[in-house]
Design an enzyme around this catalytic site. Structure first.
Site, PDB file in Angstrom:
ATOM      1  N   TYR A 178       0.855  -1.199   0.000  1.00  6.79           N
ATOM      2  CA  TYR A 178       0.000   0.000   0.000  1.00  6.79           C
ATOM      3  C   TYR A 178       0.893   1.252   0.000  1.00  6.79           C
ATOM      4  CZ  TYR A 178      -3.467   3.346   1.698  1.00  6.79           C
ATOM      5  OH  TYR A 178      -4.275   4.431   1.839  1.00  6.79           O
ATOM      6  N   THR A 180       1.528   3.742   1.781  1.00  5.43           N
ATOM      7  CA  THR A 180       2.306   4.218   2.936  1.00  5.43           C
ATOM      8  C   THR A 180       3.287   3.174   3.472  1.00  5.43           C
ATOM      9  OG1 THR A 180       0.650   3.399   4.477  1.00  5.43           O
ATOM     10  CG2 THR A 180       0.403   5.679   3.730  1.00  5.43           C
ATOM     11  N   LYS A 181       3.310   2.001   2.918  1.00  9.02           N
ATOM     12  CA  LYS A 181       4.123   0.932   3.496  1.00  9.02           C
ATOM     13  C   LYS A 181       5.599   1.067   3.104  1.00  9.02           C
ATOM     14  CE  LYS A 181       0.734  -0.647   5.816  1.00  9.02           C
ATOM     15  NZ  LYS A 181      -0.478  -1.246   5.371  1.00  9.02           N
ATOM     16  N   THR A 182       6.470   0.283   3.745  1.00  6.75           N
ATOM     17  CA  THR A 182       7.922   0.470   3.564  1.00  6.75           C
ATOM     18  C   THR A 182       8.370   0.235   2.119  1.00  6.75           C
ATOM     19  OG1 THR A 182       8.195  -1.804   4.301  1.00  6.75           O
ATOM     20  CG2 THR A 182       8.584  -0.072   5.933  1.00  6.75           C
TER      21      THR A 182
END
Ligand SMILES: *Cc1c(COP(=O)(O)O)cnc(C)c1O
Length: 384
Positions: A178, A180-182
């Site tokens: 997604y 916002t993920k790393t």
């Protein structure tokens, strides 16, 4: 200064890779996706990685592979994103919430144990913030009680536990890409598993239960013939997304290093204050640092967590809270219950915690500005 809560670490490299896919004429799942799967599997040393269009889809398919049925009980932490809960509901199975540990915010093994009944079929631990749960104890408990363990690793790429990568510790693991993920592909997810039969079934289920991938069907070597072995889902990802993912994977060691530096700076600064507790990671874990979630020592403060976040917002600093515990949602049937009695630790964490910006493009000056702002506000508002 204006510091948003999150900025994805994207550059020309990702846009060039996406442009190449568009120019190639093959934009949905195909060779780029299979390359992304191989590279992801290699990164964590898993025999199988299956790309899908979200972590929610990954969790759904992993539970399907585990054979979850109506009425089965699945134990998960009270403090997680709603995905972990809703996928259990897809099967008309029963999500059973377990309290978390007050320091790590991770599902506590003794709480899991308390909730095991003859109907329990699986445990869904969540590696909160990127810190791995106590997987040796959880796997032991699962083995003793004949349960499957599917870990929600949405925060945990690339995290390790006793030197082993998250994604190789449970029966199946589910990652998120997604925005916002790393590591991000806009939307996306991945299932990893060492169980080849599960991998094959998940591969089929992600594309309508079809026994040949569309890529095979339409390639020169392929044919128009295919079979549907069981009803599946429309959960495949695209080569557009996977091209981004391949670039993001190649940047992972550098992005990880920067997140670690930022986390270390926060921890060092907050360790010397009695008004705030840093988020600490157990010595046998390395965290992907998707989230940095300190806790306020509210008894020493005149302000609440929400008031602090409003003041940080006035200074241009974006923040968040991970998570609103599941039992607080109106669809849970727990309204008017005494949350502190039901889930003392989740409730304690929820009232005190907040999440600070932590992403690779943050400069030292920005990190220092966040630290200075937090500590200045807390000192002004403390009883000392
Ligand atoms: C982000 C997240 C998910 C869902 O990921 P999607 O890829 O958006 O489906 C699941 N669990 C946790 C803990 C998350 O933070």
């Amino acid at each position: 200064m204006k510091i948003p809560f999150h900025k994805a670490c994207l550059s020309e490299e990702e846009s060039d890779a996406v442009a190449d896919v568009i120019k190639s004429g093959w934009i949905t799942m195909g060779e780029r996706t299979f390359e992304f799967e191989r590279k992801f599997a290699d990164y964590i040393s898993s025999p199988n990685a299956i790309a899908v269009n979200s972590c929610t889809a990954a969790l759904h398919l992993a539970l399907a592979a585990a054979g979850i049925k109506e009425g089965d009980e699945v134990i998960l932490p009270a403090t997680t994103f709603v995905s972990t809960w809703e996928v259990v509901k897809y099967f008309n199975a029963v999500p059973v919430l377990a309290d978390v540990d007050r320091n790590t915010h991770l599902i506590s093994v003794s709480e899991i144990e308390k909730h095991i009944t003859s109907k329990t079929r699986a445990i869904l631990p969540v590696h909160y913030a990127g810190q791995a749960c106590d997987m040796d104890s959880i796997m032991d408990l699962a083995e003793k009680n004949n349960l499957f363990v599917i870990d929600d690793a949405a925060h945990a790429f690339p995290s390790t536990y006793h030197g082993r990568h998250v994604g190789t510790l449970a029966h199946a693991s589910c990652f998120s890409f997604y925005a916002t993920k790393t590591v991000t592909t806009g939307e996306g997810g991945m299932v990893t598993t060492s169980n080849d039969e599960w991998a094959e079934r998940i591969r089929r289920l992600r594309l309508h239960g079809i026994t040949k991938d569309a890529w095979n069907r339409y390639s020169e070597k392929g044919s128009w013939v295919y079979d549907v072995s069981e009803p599946g889902y429309k959960y495949n990802t695209t080569d557009i997304a996977s091209a981004m993912g391949i670039v993001q994977l190649s940047k992972t060691p550098l992005m990880q290093k920067r997140r670690e530096e930022i986390a270390a700076r926060y921890t060092e600064a907050f360790s010397s204050s009695c008004l705030i507790e840093p988020y600490e990671v157990t010595e046998y874990n390395t965290s992907a640092w998707h989230i940095y979630a300190p806790k306020l020592n509210l008894h020493r403060l005149k302000i609440t967590r929400d008031e602090l976040l409003a003041k940080l917002n006035e200074r241009g600093i974006g923040t968040s809270v991970h998570f609103i515990p599941l039992y607080r949602f109106s669809c849970m049937g727990t309204e008017n219950k005494n949350y502190s009695e039901l889930f003392p630790n989740s409730e304690n964490v929820f009232n005190r915690t907040f999440s600070l910006p932590i992403y690779p493009s943050m400069t030292d000056a920005e990190v220092d500005y966040v630290i200075d702002s937090v500590l200045t506000i807390l000192h002004e508002e403390s009883y000392e």
